[in-house]
Design a protein around this motif. Structure first.
Motif, PDB file in Angstrom:
ATOM      1  N   LEU A  80      29.250  17.009  22.989  1.00 42.78           N
ATOM      2  CA  LEU A  80      30.133  17.758  21.941  1.00 42.78           C
ATOM      3  C   LEU A  80      29.749  17.317  20.809  1.00 42.78           C
ATOM      4  CD1 LEU A  80      32.999  19.276  21.832  1.00 42.78           C
ATOM      5  CD2 LEU A  80      34.027  16.747  21.790  1.00 42.78           C
ATOM      6  N   GLU A  81      29.707  18.576  19.904  1.00 41.82           N
ATOM      7  CA  GLU A  81      29.496  18.257  18.440  1.00 41.82           C
ATOM      8  C   GLU A  81      30.902  18.749  17.730  1.00 41.82           C
ATOM      9  OE1 GLU A  81      26.027  18.845  15.577  1.00 41.82           O
ATOM     10  OE2 GLU A  81      27.123  20.733  15.734  1.00 41.82           O
ATOM     11  N   TYR A  82      31.521  17.933  17.022  1.00 42.07           N
ATOM     12  CA  TYR A  82      32.988  18.243  16.450  1.00 42.07           C
ATOM     13  C   TYR A  82      32.962  17.865  15.288  1.00 42.07           C
ATOM     14  CZ  TYR A  82      37.846  17.821  15.542  1.00 42.07           C
ATOM     15  OH  TYR A  82      39.271  17.888  14.930  1.00 42.07           O
ATOM     16  N   THR A  83      33.254  19.107  14.181  1.00 42.10           N
ATOM     17  CA  THR A  83      33.266  19.095  12.753  1.00 42.10           C
ATOM     18  C   THR A  83      34.780  19.253  12.623  1.00 42.10           C
ATOM     19  OG1 THR A  83      32.629  21.390  12.612  1.00 42.10           O
ATOM     20  CG2 THR A  83      30.737  19.594  12.467  1.00 42.10           C
ATOM     21  N   GLU A  84      35.281  18.714  11.396  1.00 42.73           N
ATOM     22  CA  GLU A  84      36.541  18.833  10.926  1.00 42.73           C
ATOM     23  C   GLU A  84      36.555  18.634   9.346  1.00 42.73           C
ATOM     24  OE1 GLU A  84      40.112  16.812  12.819  1.00 42.73           O
ATOM     25  OE2 GLU A  84      40.134  15.626  10.860  1.00 42.73           O
ATOM     26  N   ASN A  85      36.662  19.710   8.697  1.00 43.83           N
ATOM     27  CA  ASN A  85      36.476  19.825   7.310  1.00 43.83           C
ATOM     28  C   ASN A  85      37.882  19.947   6.715  1.00 43.83           C
ATOM     29  OD1 ASN A  85      33.902  18.948   7.233  1.00 43.83           O
ATOM     30  ND2 ASN A  85      33.290  21.049   7.476  1.00 43.83           N
ATOM     31  N   ILE A  86      38.538  19.172   5.855  1.00 44.25           N
ATOM     32  CA  ILE A  86      39.878  19.637   5.397  1.00 44.25           C
ATOM     33  C   ILE A  86      39.808  19.478   3.975  1.00 44.25           C
ATOM     34  CG2 ILE A  86      42.411  19.096   5.806  1.00 44.25           C
ATOM     35  CD1 ILE A  86      41.714  17.777   8.334  1.00 44.25           C
ATOM     36  N   ALA A  87      40.618  20.399   3.197  1.00 41.40           N
ATOM     37  CA  ALA A  87      40.805  20.332   1.634  1.00 41.40           C
ATOM     38  C   ALA A  87      42.465  20.511   1.511  1.00 41.40           C
ATOM     39  CB  ALA A  87      40.061  21.411   0.887  1.00 41.40           C
ATOM     40  N   ALA A  88      42.840  19.730   0.791  1.00 40.62           N
ATOM     41  CA  ALA A  88      44.361  19.570   0.655  1.00 40.62           C
ATOM     42  C   ALA A  88      44.612  19.562  -0.947  1.00 40.62           C
ATOM     43  CB  ALA A  88      44.891  18.395   1.396  1.00 40.62           C
ATOM     44  N   ALA A  89      45.798  19.839  -1.222  1.00 39.50           N
ATOM     45  CA  ALA A  89      46.362  19.537  -2.570  1.00 39.50           C
ATOM     46  C   ALA A  89      48.023  19.617  -2.496  1.00 39.50           C
ATOM     47  CB  ALA A  89      45.988  20.764  -3.680  1.00 39.50           C
ATOM     48  N   TYR A  90      48.364  18.731  -3.143  1.00 36.93           N
ATOM     49  CA  TYR A  90      49.994  18.652  -3.175  1.00 36.93           C
ATOM     50  C   TYR A  90      50.438  18.187  -4.579  1.00 36.93           C
ATOM     51  CZ  TYR A  90      49.900  13.562  -4.370  1.00 36.93           C
ATOM     52  OH  TYR A  90      49.917  12.501  -5.077  1.00 36.93           O
ATOM     53  N   PHE A  91      52.153  18.746  -4.823  1.00 30.68           N
ATOM     54  CA  PHE A  91      52.729  18.567  -6.014  1.00 30.68           C
ATOM     55  C   PHE A  91      54.166  18.034  -5.554  1.00 30.68           C
ATOM     56  CE2 PHE A  91      55.631  20.180  -9.016  1.00 30.68           C
ATOM     57  CZ  PHE A  91      55.153  19.637 -10.122  1.00 30.68           C
ATOM     58  N   ILE A  92      54.581  16.987  -6.297  1.00 29.10           N
ATOM     59  CA  ILE A  92      55.822  16.438  -6.019  1.00 29.10           C
ATOM     60  C   ILE A  92      56.646  16.381  -7.425  1.00 29.10           C
ATOM     61  CG2 ILE A  92      57.121  14.412  -4.898  1.00 29.10           C
ATOM     62  CD1 ILE A  92      54.902  13.871  -3.087  1.00 29.10           C
ATOM     63  N   GLY A  93      57.902  16.612  -7.391  1.00 35.33           N
ATOM     64  CA  GLY A  93      58.806  16.582  -8.353  1.00 35.33           C
ATOM     65  C   GLY A  93      60.033  15.470  -7.887  1.00 35.33           C
ATOM     66  N   SER A  94      60.391  14.642  -8.706  1.00 40.45           N
ATOM     67  CA  SER A  94      61.350  13.880  -8.432  1.00 40.45           C
ATOM     68  C   SER A  94      62.399  13.146  -9.764  1.00 40.45           C
ATOM     69  CB  SER A  94      60.995  12.450  -7.790  1.00 40.45           C
ATOM     70  OG  SER A  94      60.132  11.758  -8.372  1.00 40.45           O
TER      71      SER A  94
END
Length: 800
Positions: free
Chosen positions: A478-492
């Motif tokens: 098995l060859e498993y590749t996992e590429n994840i790009a993320a961005a977030y924004f929070i106001g409090s």
């Protein structure tokens, strides 16, 4: 006679405690001058920061601590207010009156409002709970798996599977990030990780958008020991226990000028006996018996393992900090398993006995490097910019030799299996926090992970001439590749007694699982938005309520995608499903936190709706074997109530408890079979700690997990009794701890499967739960326990 009387007087006088004098004062609010009742006041010795006495203020704000003559400093803590520290206190006859002390209200954002009490090993916050490992006597000298199983809301079953509030899909982090210590979802790594290097465990049941979306049930964050006080300090530990458990560790820190060096090391030798038994019946469509056999498993796993971490903090100037670290972990295990099958005919008469003897050599090594940059700005101490980079390399090899003998068959069956795994993982992230004032702020960040796993599995069998030939159905990579790009924004922001936080996270996932030899590929590309929100309201100085929502997902661990696992028990194989897709969960929670005169209570109601639920089904075959196969079954509605409570019944008697009542409705089918089920269950844990003397402390805890329904049957109840005692020696610089876990060896996984064509009952322990451990810790220029708010490290949130 005079000398005898003199010596007797001196001896008896040495046994009597030194005379104590009062350290008193009155606590009021800084702005209004109103008295503050039920605040925690703790006196620490100036020499080594050891706790000397603690109490709570009365309704009129007054307090009195009885301490021996000497130099101290005082720390006062109260919900919603900044900690108040009074330094340079000298107590002599007849005592010291501090008069009126004024405490200012906190301007910290809502997620960091907390109740902290020295009396409990738990720090409870509205968004998470922090379990201080060093104060749990029954966890001393044990592994990370043992420690997690003592954390409220968390359960580690005998096979090593982790659930949070009865649900799977838990994300495990180390210092807020994935770690080589626990890579690839390897649950056995928790058993190899020494608990002596763990400072605390954070349980986050409803994470904000700041955290990665992985983990539908929540996040467990393991915090490793690290300090930043000047000079050299640390601790050394040694462990001996039964079953075979030998270990040694250290945690050291050296701070000089603008550099802080830290290092952790642990090495251990452990053996883990385990096993179980089962009875399995295979039925025809008309209910008649097709096959019947009993099986018994006797195994002994373990070996030598160790980890070494070295890192440094460089305080470039007052506003810039650079931190780098290297972590190396290695283990060499010798695992033995003996499986005995007894086959019966329709009249329940024994017809044959088969014995399968497996000897496995397992080697694992991990390397992790990380580099972090932190920038604070002049206008506000919470105005931050951070950059983090991390690289993980993991290499695992398992080689098995199998001998199978069957009654009536002259020659044994010889087989061998190999399982190799290689993983690389690169993480890059940056986070920015901008406060406009003490009550309003925004934050955001970017994150990318690049992960590749290669896993090859092969089984060979010797023919009549002794030549090993490959099983085609048990040979693939098995060859498993996992590429994840993320961005977030929070106001409090905080508006009087009202606190509001809202955030949005976006994640782009590119996941591929390819079986290289069979040529099949499963590609999944998807983009998801994960909103989160929370609202808190402080009714009084001692009570606060919070409502929260978050959307989460759980990607299947790559081990659930593997076509094969091991070949120890070919009649009951555990296999993977490369076509699995993630689970998605919408989580809602309401929590009430109340500070009591001598303790605190937190009550939570929660509801989770999950789609694409991953369930491991036991599927029977016509040849009298089964496979355990994960599938995306359907949807689940889960809801429950949880209560955490801690209270000082007396100064010498402390009590903590956790109770979770939950229910769920699972709907779904596989291969035209309906597996819908209604689940209802509960679990609870209670612990009592007794301070028998200033140096001797004992703890007793009891845990019970009630029976629960499953899509195919039922899991039966488990319970366990743990005890522990600690004794301070060497003028408080050392501590001896004797602990006994699961004294009656009752933490056994017992299951019942009841299907139209398959009925089975089984009990199993991956390892014997009963353990007795003696550990010793020596502290070098370090207090017995670093108190929250005084330690230079702190317990703040780590962006993810």
């Amino acid at each position: 006679m005079r000398r005898i009387l003199l010596y007797a007087t001196l001896f008896l006088g040495g046994l009597l405690p030194a005379q104590s004098f009062p350290l008193a004062g009155t606590l009021v609010q800084d702005e209004s001058g109103q008295p503050l009742g039920f605040a925690t006041a703790i006196a620490y010795t100036a020499a080594d920061s050891a706790m000397a006495a603690n109490t709570t203020t009365g309704e009129d704000g007054s307090f009195t601590l009885q301490v021996k003559p000497g130099d101290y400093y005082l720390v006062i803590q109260f919900l919603g207010f900044d900690n108040l520290t009074v330094p340079d206190l000298t107590v002599e006859n007849p005592g010291l009156d501090l008069g009126t002390l004024r405490m200012g209200q906190s301007g910290v954002a809502l997620e960091t409002v907390e109740v902290t009490t020295e009396r409990s090993q738990m720090v409870m916050k509205l968004d998470k709970r922090v379990f201080n490992v060093g104060k749990d006597l029954t966890g001393a000298g044990n592994t990370a798996a043992d420690i997690l199983n003592n954390v409220p809301s968390v359960n580690v079953d005998p096979e090593g599977n982790i659930t949070l509030r009865g649900s799977n899909g838990v994300r495990i982090l180390v210092d807020g990030k994935p770690s080589a210590m626990l890579s690839s979802g390897d649950l056995d790594a928790l058993r190899r990780m020494q608990g002596d290097i763990i400072e605390s465990v954070e349980v986050i049941t409803n994470p904000s958008a700041r955290y990665e979306a992985e983990g539908e049930a929540g996040i467990i964050n393991i915090i490793l020991k690290k300090d930043q006080r000047k000079g050299i300090n640390g601790s050394f530990g040694a462990t001996v226990g039964y079953p075979e458990n030998l270990g040694a560790s250290y945690s050291l820190n050296y701070r000089r000028n603008r550099f802080n060096l830290f290092s952790n090391f642990g090495i251990s030798y452990r053996r883990a006996p385990g096993g179980g038994s089962s009875r399995q019946r295979f039925l025809n469509a008309d209910g008649s018996l097709q096959a019947l056999y009993d099986s018994e498993t006797d195994q002994d796993r373990g070996g030598v393992g160790g980890n070494f971490q070295l890192g440094t903090d460089w305080f470039i100037n007052d506003r810039n900090q650079l931190t780098g670290s290297l972590l190396y972990r290695r283990s060499e295990d010798d695992n033995l398993a003996l499986v005995t099958y007894r086959d019966f005919n329709d009249d329940r008469e024994l017809i044959s006995t088969t014995v399968r003897d497996t000897r496995e050599d397992s080697g694992n090594q991990n390397l992790e490097s990380s580099l972090s940059y932190k920038r604070t700005f002049d206008d506000h101490e919470d105005h931050l910019w951070t950059i983090d980079a991390q690289y993980i390399l993991d290499d695992d090899l398992e080689l098995s030799d199998i001998t199978q003998t069957t009654s009536g068959v002259a020659d044994p069956l010889l087989q061998r299996a190999s399982n190799t795994e290689y993983e690389t993982n690169l993480l890059l992230q940056t986070d920015y926090v901008h406060p406009f004032n003490d009550s309003l702020k925004i934050e955001g960040g970017l994150r990318s992970t690049f992960r590749t796993v290669r896993n090859a599995f092969s089984v060979e069998e010797a023919d009549e001439t002794g030549v090993y030939r490959v099983f085609a159905e048990f040979d693939d990579e098995l060859e498993y590749t996992e590429n994840i790009a993320a961005a977030y924004f929070i106001g409090s922001g905080e508006f009087g007694k009202l606190g509001i936080q809202a955030g949005l996270r976006g994640e782009l996932s590119d996941v591929t699982a390819a079986l290289l030899k069979s040529g099949s590929t499963n590609e999944q590309d998807y983009f998801n938005l994960f909103p989160s929100a929370s609202v808190s309201y402080q009714f009084t100085d001692v009570s606060q309520v919070q409502l929260s929502y978050s959307r989460r997902l759980s990607r299947p661990y790559f081990r659930l995608l593997l076509p094969f696992s091991n070949f120890n028990d070919p009649r009951n194989n555990t296999v993977g499903n490369p076509t699995l897709r993630p689970e998605y969960t919408d989580s809602y929670e309401a929590g009430l936190l109340r500070y009591l005169p001598a303790g605190s209570v937190q009550a939570s109601m929660y509801y989770r709706y999950t789609t694409g639920v991953i369930e491991r089904l036991v599927l029977p075959a016509d040849d009298g074997t089964t496979i355990r196969f994960p599938v995306n079954l359907g949807n689940r509605d889960a809801y429950g109530i949880e209560v955490n409570f801690n209270y000082d019944l007396f100064e010498w008697w402390k009590f903590t408890s956790d109770f979770n009542l939950y229910a769920a409705r699972v709907e779904g089918s596989y291969e035209d079979i309906d597996y819908a089920v209604d689940v209802s269950s509960w679990n609870g844990r209670a612990a009592a700690t007794f301070d028998l003397t200033d140096r001797l402390q004992t703890q007793v805890s009891f845990e019970y997990d009630a029976p629960r329904e499953t899509p195919q049957g039922r899991e039966l109840a488990t319970y366990a009794l743990d005890v522990g005692a600690s004794l301070d020696v060497l003028d408080g610089k050392g501590t001896l701890t004797l602990s006994g876990r699961d004294l009656f060896n009752t933490r056994v996984q017992r299951t019942v499967i009841n299907q139209p064509t398959y009925v089975a009952t089984s009990d199993f322990q991956w390892r014997q739960a009963r353990q007795v451990v003696l550990s010793f810790v020596y502290r070098l220029n370090q207090a017995k326990s670093d108190q929250p708010g005084i330690d230079g490290r702190g317990e703040g949130d780590t962006p993810n």
